[in-house]
Design an enzyme around this catalytic site. Sequence first.
Site, PDB file in Angstrom:
ATOM      1  CE  LYS A   1      16.388  43.976  60.482  1.00 12.56           C
ATOM      2  NZ  LYS A   1      16.843  44.981  60.827  1.00 12.56           N
TER       3      LYS A   1
ATOM      4  CB  SER B   1      17.089  47.854  58.656  1.00 11.91           C
ATOM      5  OG  SER B   1      17.477  47.453  60.075  1.00 11.91           O
TER       6      SER B   1
ATOM      7  CB  SER C   1      15.947  49.410  62.360  1.00 11.38           C
ATOM      8  OG  SER C   1      17.251  49.745  61.404  1.00 11.38           O
TER       9      SER C   1
END
Lengths: 483, 478
Positions: free
Chosen positions: A81, A156, A180
Amino acid sequence: MASIDISSLSVASAQDALRRGDFTSVELTQSVLDTIAAKDGAIGAYLTVDADGALAGAAEADARRRAGEDRDLLGIPVAMKDIFNVKGQPCTCASRILEGYVAPFDATVVARLRAEGAIPCGRVNMDEFAMGASTEHSAFQVTRNPVAPDRVPGGSSGGSAAAVAGGLALASLGTDTGGSIRQPASFCGCVGLKPSYGRVSRYGVTAFASSLDQVGPIARDVEDAAILLQAIAGADPHDQTCLDRPVPDYRAALAGASVEGLRIGVPKEYFVEGTDPQVMALVRAAIDKAAAAGARVEEISLPHTEYAIAVYYIVATAEASANLARFDGVRYGRREVGPDGSLQSLYDLSRTHGFGPEVKRRILLGTWVLSSGYYDAYYNRALKVRTLVRRDFEAAFAKVDAILCPVAPTPAFKLDSTVNDPLQAYLCDAFTVPANLAGLCGVSIPCGRTADLGLPVGLQILCPPFAEPTLLRTARAMEGLLK
Amino acid sequence: MKYLVNIGLETHVQLKTRTKMFCGCLLSTESEPNTNVCPVCLGLPGALPRANKEAVKFTVMSGLMLGCEIARHAEFARKNYFYPDMSKNYQISQSERPLCLGGSVEIHEGGVPSGAPKRVRINHIHLEEDAAKINHYARHSGVDYNRCGTPLMEIVGEPDLASPDEAMEYLQKLREILVYAGVSDCNLEDGNMRSDVNVSLRPEGSAKLGTKVEIKNMNTFKGIHAALEFEIARQTALLEAGGAVVQETRRWDGDLGETFSMRTKENAHDYRYFPEPDLLPVDLSEEQVEQWRKALPEAPEAKRARFQETLGLPAYDAGVLAAQKPLADFFEATLAAGAPAKLAANWIMGDLLRLLGAASLDVADLRTVTPASLAALLKLVDAKTVNGPTAKALLEEIFKKGGDPEAIVKERGLAQVADSGAIEALARQAIEANPKPAAEFRGGKAASLQFLVGQVMKLSKGKANPKLAAEALRKLLS
């Protein structure tokens, strides 16, 4: 060079192949890079790919193997990420305010992955500063759900889930502040594990909400999630909130996994109106399978569930308002000064143009709840209710070993359907934020697809803090029952 | 109408730990700008603080020296404000749960030695991180983050001080105690100790405190005194003219010698304090605090009292010797090596301090004269083995070159002649050689005896005991 089909390759099976000498890490990594080049245009999971760095890492891993090293992650490329600091790579958190910023140090989880021989091969998309549940709040690009391209991958950590589900990575790391990791895993049909608060170091992970953030894996199956957790878990002198507790052998905990005799709690507050009936039915069916396999299922109550969203959006935004204050244009990142050359104009313009609307909304909210005159009514009260939420779980876990429930009230929703309705979007976090507020460990595993559109739906399993062995064992057993 | 003054001080003290408050960077004022920095003190994305145990220890030690209650559970908090001197745009500080509560500093009323003892209360002491240093140039400003993250202890005093002189004594006492405790150099030039003050006036007879004004930006004790005097005069004039004091923060301009309004209460910062989620609370065990308490040095005030009570030193001597820990340590080591207390006090305060002063040397850096050699010398004086002038010359010699006084005395035969037969012989010689002064003394001129004593000393090459010489002369001339 042999091209390897990575579309359904797990970390464990790739490692077996590497051990057998079926292919090298360089070949595997090249295949990942080729697949990204061929297929990511349609998905948009990756923001940047470090091909040279990845291949160099792969060559090094191959050399380590030739020198006799043998590790579960040796030579395995992992998608990261865009929130993790990887030395020499950009780290933008999908925000314009960090455009061009290159990380000068490795996050602890990155350093640990490298020590295990894993290769951070590229940076995947996310909601800006991890604020969002659809990855639509990325400042740079849209990421599509590989299962249904007109839908969001969740967020996310949407890029992390889309990369794994879309066959663009064997596994990835994400972060989970209010769901997330678990929610995008549910939307994309992957396994997403949020470890207990204090299990994995946050050092080098750009902070959203410090008391809630945790790093965890998104993977193809429970075993891969266990392998990745094994590599990143454990105390870190750089993070005082990462606790010095022994790290069990998670992969060993999976052996002979079964739900027989397991006490499973089903919280009635998680099966209420507003949840998609297909989601409810799939989760119920999974619970029935557990009961049929010998689990002792009982209904439990988590009475403060209804306040969790409010508490979460106060605590998380308050912490974020301070955590994101450092992005001011003074030392790094986007810098824009007004015609008067003033310090105030530097702050105003850099932040006004650097942050997207969702981030600004949360900074303003967090600033408001901490401000003089409102602190007691909002922030202080939220802390008290947070304690009540935690106590709900403590009481529940006195009776049950694990809690089974939905991850999100819906399957993946359509692109552009929630961006203009933030409140509606916040409500979708109702089943995931309580675990963060209470510091629990939780996992989302696939539990089927909706009958009408074939959209993935996740089953959420929650266990007490530091009960990852129970969590993984339960997840593994359920994974077997749901196949 | 007469007004009474209430002054309170918030004193920031840099702790002399090895590393910074929340990272491993070294503390240094000498380094090139932005060289003692790391991701943590630069506030880079992803960096996390970790609390410096030594700084916690030093703060607790300070609290113990000042009679504070030590919190068993303390917490850090974030203080939010935007300014380039704080890399994260929040300062990690303490708010609701500071490390030390209460405590006091003993001063004299009016800030003069004759004043009655007065307790100035401390509200609390908390631990935080210092800000970076901003340098302003013609067309731009530069930030040096070397100082950013230096452990800073804030001692928040109650408004118990009634005059600028009392404020001075409070600061001097505070400084003395903290230097004693070894937690800070309290070097004002280096900015180790900085104070903000608040001052309010109330009519005589009124118990209620007046509206307070805060003053910032004083770099020296002198500046604080001047700022307070200016502010008291300003507020007095304002009140006497029928005006009212506005609650505000004012800035001291040392060049102009005036305070200027910075911001009023309405424009005060809202720091939005909240518990620092990146750090665990500081939980101190009883054993830990006890261990630190045992390691504490004696407080200067207690030392002063002990010097008077158990050693019988006059108040003045006790005050001079206890004021600086190195001097007090030297004094006590000299006693431990066998020197009599009063004699040691006299010689240290007199000849030794004079020699140190002339050489611009600190007692802590003194290597030639040691407590052992001074004690040996003083034992020779006490036993009358050497006379005063010889001892003085010896001390000067040892101060320059070092050495063992006993060995020097033996080697050069400097031992005082105290044999009455020998002295009488010398006295007779002196009388014979100087018939005129001898006759004058016999005729009643007492001063002539001193001349003859001097002659005896000369004949003895300085070794005669002058007292015995005088006695012998008197006997011979009677």
